[in-house]
Structures are given as structure tokens and as C-alpha cells.
Design an enzyme around this catalytic site. Structure first.
Site, PDB file in Angstrom:
ATOM      1  N   HIS A  19       0.848  -1.200   0.000  1.00  0.00           N
ATOM      2  CA  HIS A  19       0.000   0.000   0.000  1.00  0.00           C
ATOM      3  C   HIS A  19       0.881   1.247   0.000  1.00  0.00           C
ATOM      4  O   HIS A  19       1.523   1.575   0.984  1.00  0.00           O
ATOM      5  CB  HIS A  19      -0.891  -0.011   1.237  1.00  0.00           C
ATOM      6  CG  HIS A  19      -2.105   0.874   1.125  1.00  0.00           C
ATOM      7  ND1 HIS A  19      -2.293   1.770   0.098  1.00  0.00           N
ATOM      8  CD2 HIS A  19      -3.206   0.989   1.935  1.00  0.00           C
ATOM      9  CE1 HIS A  19      -3.442   2.398   0.274  1.00  0.00           C
ATOM     10  NE2 HIS A  19      -4.020   1.934   1.379  1.00  0.00           N
ATOM     11  N   HIS A  64      -3.156   6.798  -0.761  1.00  0.00           N
ATOM     12  CA  HIS A  64      -4.146   7.323   0.187  1.00  0.00           C
ATOM     13  C   HIS A  64      -3.541   8.002   1.410  1.00  0.00           C
ATOM     14  O   HIS A  64      -4.165   8.065   2.470  1.00  0.00           O
ATOM     15  CB  HIS A  64      -5.117   6.216   0.603  1.00  0.00           C
ATOM     16  CG  HIS A  64      -5.865   5.651  -0.556  1.00  0.00           C
ATOM     17  ND1 HIS A  64      -6.506   4.435  -0.508  1.00  0.00           N
ATOM     18  CD2 HIS A  64      -6.071   6.119  -1.818  1.00  0.00           C
ATOM     19  CE1 HIS A  64      -7.067   4.191  -1.676  1.00  0.00           C
ATOM     20  NE2 HIS A  64      -6.812   5.201  -2.494  1.00  0.00           N
ATOM     21  N   TYR A  78      -1.012   7.180   3.348  1.00  0.00           N
ATOM     22  CA  TYR A  78      -0.350   6.399   4.386  1.00  0.00           C
ATOM     23  C   TYR A  78       1.167   6.505   4.218  1.00  0.00           C
ATOM     24  O   TYR A  78       1.644   7.254   3.369  1.00  0.00           O
ATOM     25  CB  TYR A  78      -0.871   4.965   4.371  1.00  0.00           C
ATOM     26  CG  TYR A  78      -2.352   4.896   4.633  1.00  0.00           C
ATOM     27  CD1 TYR A  78      -2.892   5.417   5.822  1.00  0.00           C
ATOM     28  CD2 TYR A  78      -3.235   4.362   3.707  1.00  0.00           C
ATOM     29  CE1 TYR A  78      -4.260   5.395   6.063  1.00  0.00           C
ATOM     30  CE2 TYR A  78      -4.610   4.332   3.940  1.00  0.00           C
ATOM     31  CZ  TYR A  78      -5.110   4.851   5.121  1.00  0.00           C
ATOM     32  OH  TYR A  78      -6.466   4.842   5.369  1.00  0.00           O
TER      33      TYR A  78
END
Length: 447
Positions: free
Chosen positions: A266, A269, A271
Site C-alpha cells: 500500500h 491514500h 499512508y
């Protein structure tokens, strides 16, 4: 790498829908996504698009050379429609990446459920029901939600985690169920960075930070810049960065030991890995800040660590925000440049989303609003991509794959309403029940 070919330009057309969406609910969802893209992490895909289908078909014809404003022959339109209906839908063609083949291009994205209520990172019977039901519903790939590589890497205290060997067994029975139902089992590994220790429905403190005396923790980031009203993070040292890279490596090994077929990293977004990429949140002056090469350094190190820790047959994906919709921040050109580097380092697919680094930015939310980003990354970086973002109808999804705008389509919020979305889509795209991904126990209830 197998399976990366220019998408077939033919597919079946959708029949008239059996039901009509509630337009008010659709508008509310679009407004929610625009107001809080991070809350729609991996689930940005839910506005009715069928009404625009005929207009899109007309646009295709106009781009092929018909004079603007000249109506097409009704007879010719019907003939073309019948000819296309004879072809198999691109959405239900298999795709192979390294040693893994998904039975179709309808994938379930990672969507946070904040349901590890014991706060130990372990999935529960809820997660079994959630993921296995979608696999039984015909999804080709089922991606488990953001799973923390360290306790302080959780978004909320109730996130899943794979930071300890003791957590592996809790995933295995769910992974087995997903694979027994015919789907590929994927997992998204994450470190939340400055957006960690946040509240949720199951932990309280929604919209804010969880206090440390109630299970929260000190967050970390590339630079000590807070997200909105959340608690300020502490800047990571270089040694700590290396430690997080090692945590991604160890979590990937645990994921493979739990039976997962695919590892997704990931980096979207807002993070941690996304925070390192974006110059608005990374103002470091060392080797992890400044130039694009430096800002992508941690992500590349994580990719190398994961790629080196898993077998060559295991695909590695990266989710990335193609733009953060903010002046001076992360954008499509940087995304494409990074995707080219990731491909060189063994990434097999880029999962393209947008947004999340800053609150309150203006996002032009509409059906397919993120699809052009997926197409640009696919074409310019020559890497397979997925598309997400207000995708809800079978013909809409099939068209994206057929046109080569993405190699797979992710159905998020629509899948929360309908775990069997792929089976309904197969029917509307003209597949016979024997050709659709039904479980043998359910075939007698086929559409």
C-alpha cells in the site's frame, strides 16, 4: 510476465437492468467520496453508469470518424450491437501474472472493516464471512484489507496485522476458504504513518486520534507534519526507516505462509509510503527526501525486500495514488515515472487510485473518474493496472477492460451491497450459467 496484452475491443452489451438504483443514495455516495477520499480507501466505485452507456457508445463512433452531430443509423447501431453481443465479455476472461491465474477481471479491492475487535491484529469469523462470501460470489481475486506490518502501522486499533508469527493461523482458514471457492487470495500490507492511531466505529474516537492511554500510539512519518486534526507524528530516523522495510519483508513471508497468492504493497491514500512520495508531506533533506528518486527510495526498498522474500511465482502489486489533487503535490507524471521504476524492480501490477494525502481537496467525482489515470499508467509505464472509482455496472466495467484502460476492474462498495455482483454481471453480459463462476451448490439458482 504472462497475461499482459492489449485488451480485446469486443464484449457483450448489458441488457436492461432488472432494478433501478436509488439516485439519492448514489448522489450521497459521490458526495461522501469527494469529501473524504481516504474513507473510501479501495472502495471508490459506486455511481450508476448505465445511463451514460449509450452516450459513450456514440462517443466511440464519433471518435472513429463520424461527423460530429450526425446521428448514426438506428439500423446500423442495432446490427453492431448484435455483432458485439456474440463475443465473450472481456471482463470474464482469465488473466495470469507470474504463477497465478485469476478466473476473471472482476476483483474485490481491499476495504477497511476495522473489525479486529480484540485489537491483536487477528481476523475473526466476520472476516471469514466477508471474504469467502465474495469468493463464492464469483470474484476473480479477493484482496484482504490493509494489514499492518507493525502495531504502530495500524490505521486504527482494530486493524488486521501480520507483525507476529502468532497471527498467521488466524488468516489461514479464511485464505483456504477463499481459494476453495475459486478466487485468488491477495493481501494488502500497509503502514499507516501519520494517519495511524485513528478512531473507528469499533474503537470510538471517530474522526480523531485514539489517546495513548486508551490503546493509541505515537505516530511516525517522513516529516513531523500532522494530518488535519490528528495528533502530530514524529519524524522517522533512517534506522527506523530500515526497520519498517524489514517489517514489510517479514510480513510478506508471513502472508505467504498463511497461503496468500498475491502480495500488495500500500503506497496510496496518504499512508506512510505515500507520505514519503509526496513533496507536501516529505520535506526531508537526507537521501529519503527532495528529488523524486529520493522520495521513492523507501517504496523501492520495500518492493525489493518483498520481492526478494517471496518466491518468483508470487506476484507483487503496488497500490498508488496517481494524483493527490493538490497543487505542488503528487501527480500523474510522477506516478508514471515511479511505475516504470517499480516495474524494473519486479512489480507485476500497479493498483491505481487517487487522493488521500490532504483533507478538503476538490475531487471531480463522477463515474470512471479515476479510470484515465489507470490507462495512462498502463500505456506509458507498460505495466498491468487495475481501475477503481465509481464503477458499478457490468457493461461499464466490461468496457474498461475491453478498451484497454485497465487489466482488471475493482468493485468495492457495490460488492458490499451485493457479494454476488460477478454472477449478476455474468448474466447481464450474456454468459451462460455453465460459463459463469457459480459454485456447484448454487447453479440451480442461476440467473
Amino acid at each position: 510476465m504472462r497475461g499482459f496484452t492489449v485488451a480485446d475491443k469486443t464484449s457483450a452489451y448489458d441488457r436492461e437492468d432488472d432494478e433501478v438504483d436509488d439516485e439519492t443514495a448514489v448522489e450521497n455516495e459521490a458526495a461522501e467520496v469527494a469529501a473524504d477520499p481516504e474513507a473510501a480507501d479501495s472502495a471508490l466505485d459506486d455511481v450508476d453508469a448505465d445511463d451514460a452507456d449509450d452516450a459513450d457508445d456514440a462517443d466511440d463512433a464519433d471518435s472513429a470518424g463520424r461527423p460530429a452531430g450526425k446521428p448514426k443509423s438506428k439500423r446500423l447501431f442495432k446490427s453492431a450491437k448484435k455483432a458485439v453481443k456474440a463475443e465473450s465479455p472481456a471482463l470474464f476472461s482469465p488473466i495470469s501474472l507470474r504463477g497465478v491465474t485469476a478466473r476473471n477481471r472482476v476483483w474485490l479491492p481491499p476495504m477497511d472493516t476495522y473489525s479486529a475487535v480484540a485489537r491483536a491484529g487477528k481476523p475473526t469469523p466476520f472476516h471469514y464471512q466477508h471474504y469467502v462470501s465474495r469468493a463464492m460470489g464469483g470474484f476473480g481475486l479477493v484482496c484482504f484489507e490493509a494489514t499492518a506490518v507493525a502495531p504502530e502501522g495500524r490505521i486504527s486499533p482494530c486493524d488486521l496485522g501480520l507483525w507476529d508469527d502468532d497471527q498467521i493461523a488466524a488468516f489461514q482458514w479464511i485464505v483456504d476458504g477463499v481459494k476453495e471457492a475459486g478466487a485468488v487470495a491477495a493481501i494488502q500490507l500497509n503502514h499507516a504513518g501519520r494517519k495511524g492511531s485513528t478512531g473507528c466505529f469499533s474503537a470510538g474516537y471517530e474522526g480523531g486520534s485514539v489517546p495513548q492511554d486508551d490503546g493509541g500510539w505515537q505516530t511516525v512519518a517522513p516529516s513531523p507534519i500532522a494530518f488535519d486534526n490528528l495528533a502530530a507524528p514524529r519524524e522517522l530516523t533512517v534506522d527506523e526507516i530500515h526497520g519498517i522495510v524489514d517489517a514489510f519483508r517479514a510480513a510478506a513471508v508471513r502472508a505467504v505462509n498463511a497461503g496468500f497468492d498475491v502480495i500488495e504493497i500500500h503506497a496510496a491514500h496518504g499512508y506512510l509510503l505515500s507520505e514519503f512520495l509526496d513533496p507536501l508531506t516529505n520535506v526531508r533533506t537526507d537521501e529519503y527526501g527532495g528529488s523524486l528518486e529520493n522520495r521513492m527510495r523507501m517504496l523501492v526498498e520495500v518492493v525489493d525486500a518483498v520481492r526478494g522474500a517471496v518466491a518468483p511465482a508470487v506476484p507483487v502489486f503496488v497500490r498508488i495514488s496517481a494524483t493527490d489533487w493538490a497543487a505542488g503535490g503528487w501527480d500523474l507524471n510522477q506516478t508514471i515515472a515511479t511505475a516504470r521504476v517499480l516495474k524494473e524492480h519486479g512489480v507485476d501490477l500497479v493498483d491505481v487510485s487517487t487522493g488521500g494525502i490532504l483533507p478538503g481537496v476538490a475531487i471531480p467525482v463522477k463515474p470512471n473518474y479515476q479510470v484515465p489515470f489507470s490507462e495512462q499508467v498502463r500505456v506509458k509505464a507498460l505495466v498491468p493496472t487495475t481501475a477503481v472509482g465509481l464503477i458499478t455496472k457490468p457493461k461499464q466495467a466490461d468496457r474498461i477492460v475491453r478498451r484497454g484502460e485497465a487489466d482488471a476492474v475493482q468493485i468495492g462498495r457495490a460488492a458490499l451491497r451485493d457479494p454476488y455482483w460477478p454472477l449478476r454481471a455474468a448474466d447481464k453480459l450474456g454468459l451462460k450459467p455453465s460459463e459463469a463462476p457459480y459454485q456447484p451448490q448454487y447453479i440451480r439458482g442461476a440467473y
